[in-house]
Design a protein around this motif. Structure first.
Motif, PDB file in Angstrom:
ATOM      1  N   LEU A  68       0.827  -1.206   0.000  1.00  0.00           N
ATOM      2  CA  LEU A  68       0.000   0.000   0.000  1.00  0.00           C
ATOM      3  C   LEU A  68       0.861   1.256   0.000  1.00  0.00           C
ATOM      4  O   LEU A  68       0.558   2.222  -0.711  1.00  0.00           O
ATOM      5  N   TRP A  69       1.948   1.270   0.791  1.00  0.00           N
ATOM      6  CA  TRP A  69       2.829   2.443   0.823  1.00  0.00           C
ATOM      7  C   TRP A  69       3.447   2.692  -0.547  1.00  0.00           C
ATOM      8  O   TRP A  69       3.516   3.832  -1.013  1.00  0.00           O
ATOM      9  N   HIS A  70       3.908   1.642  -1.189  1.00  0.00           N
ATOM     10  CA  HIS A  70       4.501   1.810  -2.513  1.00  0.00           C
ATOM     11  C   HIS A  70       3.474   2.356  -3.501  1.00  0.00           C
ATOM     12  O   HIS A  70       3.778   3.261  -4.288  1.00  0.00           O
ATOM     13  N   ASP A  71       2.264   1.815  -3.460  1.00  0.00           N
ATOM     14  CA  ASP A  71       1.208   2.288  -4.362  1.00  0.00           C
ATOM     15  C   ASP A  71       0.829   3.736  -4.062  1.00  0.00           C
ATOM     16  O   ASP A  71       0.602   4.535  -4.988  1.00  0.00           O
ATOM     17  N   ALA A  72       0.758   4.091  -2.775  1.00  0.00           N
ATOM     18  CA  ALA A  72       0.347   5.443  -2.403  1.00  0.00           C
ATOM     19  C   ALA A  72       1.388   6.479  -2.820  1.00  0.00           C
ATOM     20  O   ALA A  72       1.041   7.580  -3.270  1.00  0.00           O
ATOM     21  N   VAL A  73       2.654   6.151  -2.681  1.00  0.00           N
ATOM     22  CA  VAL A  73       3.714   7.071  -3.108  1.00  0.00           C
ATOM     23  C   VAL A  73       3.691   7.237  -4.625  1.00  0.00           C
ATOM     24  O   VAL A  73       3.841   8.348  -5.149  1.00  0.00           O
ATOM     25  N   GLU A  74       3.487   6.141  -5.340  1.00  0.00           N
ATOM     26  CA  GLU A  74       3.410   6.233  -6.796  1.00  0.00           C
ATOM     27  C   GLU A  74       2.222   7.093  -7.221  1.00  0.00           C
ATOM     28  O   GLU A  74       2.342   7.925  -8.131  1.00  0.00           O
ATOM     29  N   ALA A  75       1.082   6.927  -6.553  1.00  0.00           N
ATOM     30  CA  ALA A  75      -0.101   7.723  -6.890  1.00  0.00           C
ATOM     31  C   ALA A  75       0.147   9.205  -6.639  1.00  0.00           C
ATOM     32  O   ALA A  75      -0.265  10.061  -7.435  1.00  0.00           O
TER      33      ALA A  75
END
Length: 269
Positions: A82-89
């Motif tokens: 989730l952290w990786h996805d949120a930073v990418e978003a």
């Protein structure tokens, strides 16, 4: 971030959010015991235009139950993704980075996966913060968590604000310079859950080389050695767990159980 009253909570909240807004970062607040509307009111009362920040999508305030506790409970692997996805978003939307606050009081409740919270805290330094433009604060409210819980979990963070009361019998924290853990205090029956969390964190570390710094460990028992050695054996890389500053008790156990020597390598023996 450790606090014990509403004034401290609001002060930490406002400093963190104001800094993120000024630096062009996206900000997420994951509430647990706090009403999300109260978060927005506290920011507004401090002169921060939180309503506008929410409206343009720079600030979001949600609950843990709506996000990473939704479904079957807490899963450290899913949270790291989730952290990786949120930073990418955030990057796709043009923000310079991501900031997040998470209220950790849910860790004291009987939530599926809550027993893996320490494992998660031990993993995220190298699996998340070393890799991403992310700054996150964990909010520990002493009114909702026991001293033992706060001290153990706060000890797993490399940076802390607020004063713990006393210290845990066994403290485990990530190593700063490379993948691995620092252990300080003493292992035994009462700390078996802490050792199990450390073993789970070591087992999942993606790098070939993993170390344990035991300079502050006064005593290690046979069951704890077995738990750590089994974690080393089951690592995907299959390499021994490298140990710095092994206490005399660990050296004696390795003499008594030489079969564990293939899984645990004492660097300064």
């Amino acid at each position: 971030m450790i606090f014990a009253d509403d004034g401290e909570w609001a002060a930490h909240l406002c400093v963190f959010v104001r800094g993120g807004l000024e630096q062009g970062e996206r900000i997420h607040y994951f509430a647990d015991a706090t009403d999300p509307e109260r978060v927005v009111r506290a920011l507004t009362d401090a002169g921060i235009d939180a309503v506008a920040a929410v409206r343009r999508g720079q600030l979001s305030v949600s609950t843990a139950a709506q996000t990473y506790l939704a479904g079957t409970g807490f899963d450290p692997d899913a949270m790291i993704r989730l952290w990786h996805d949120a930073v990418e978003a955030a990057s796709v939307l043009g923000y310079r980075g991501l900031r997040a606050i998470g209220e950790m009081s849910w860790g004291a409740r009987d939530i599926p996966g809550a027993d893996r919270l320490l494992e998660y805290e031990l993993r995220i330094h190298h699996e998340v913060f070393d890799l991403l433009p992310l700054k996150a604060w964990c909010f520990y409210d002493r009114r909702l968590l026991s001293d033992d819980q706060v001290n153990l979990l706060a000890g797993a963070h490399l940076t802390r604000r607020g004063d713990p009361v006393g210290g845990p019998v066994l403290r485990v924290a990530p190593l700063l310079d490379h993948p691995g853990l620092l252990m300080a205090g003493s292992t035994g029956y009462d700390t078996r859950h802490v050792v199990a969390a450390a073993a789970a964190a070591l087992r999942g570390m993606p790098t070939k080389r993993v170390e344990l710094d035991l300079a502050g460990l006064r005593h290690v028992d046979a069951a704890s050695l077995a738990t750590l050695a089994d974690a080393a054996v089951s690592r995907p890389a299959g390499t021994p767990l490298r140990v710095r500053q092994a206490p005399p008790s660990l050296r004696r156990l390795l003499d008594l159980f030489p079969e564990r020597g293939s899984a645990v390598e004492v660097l300064d023996r």
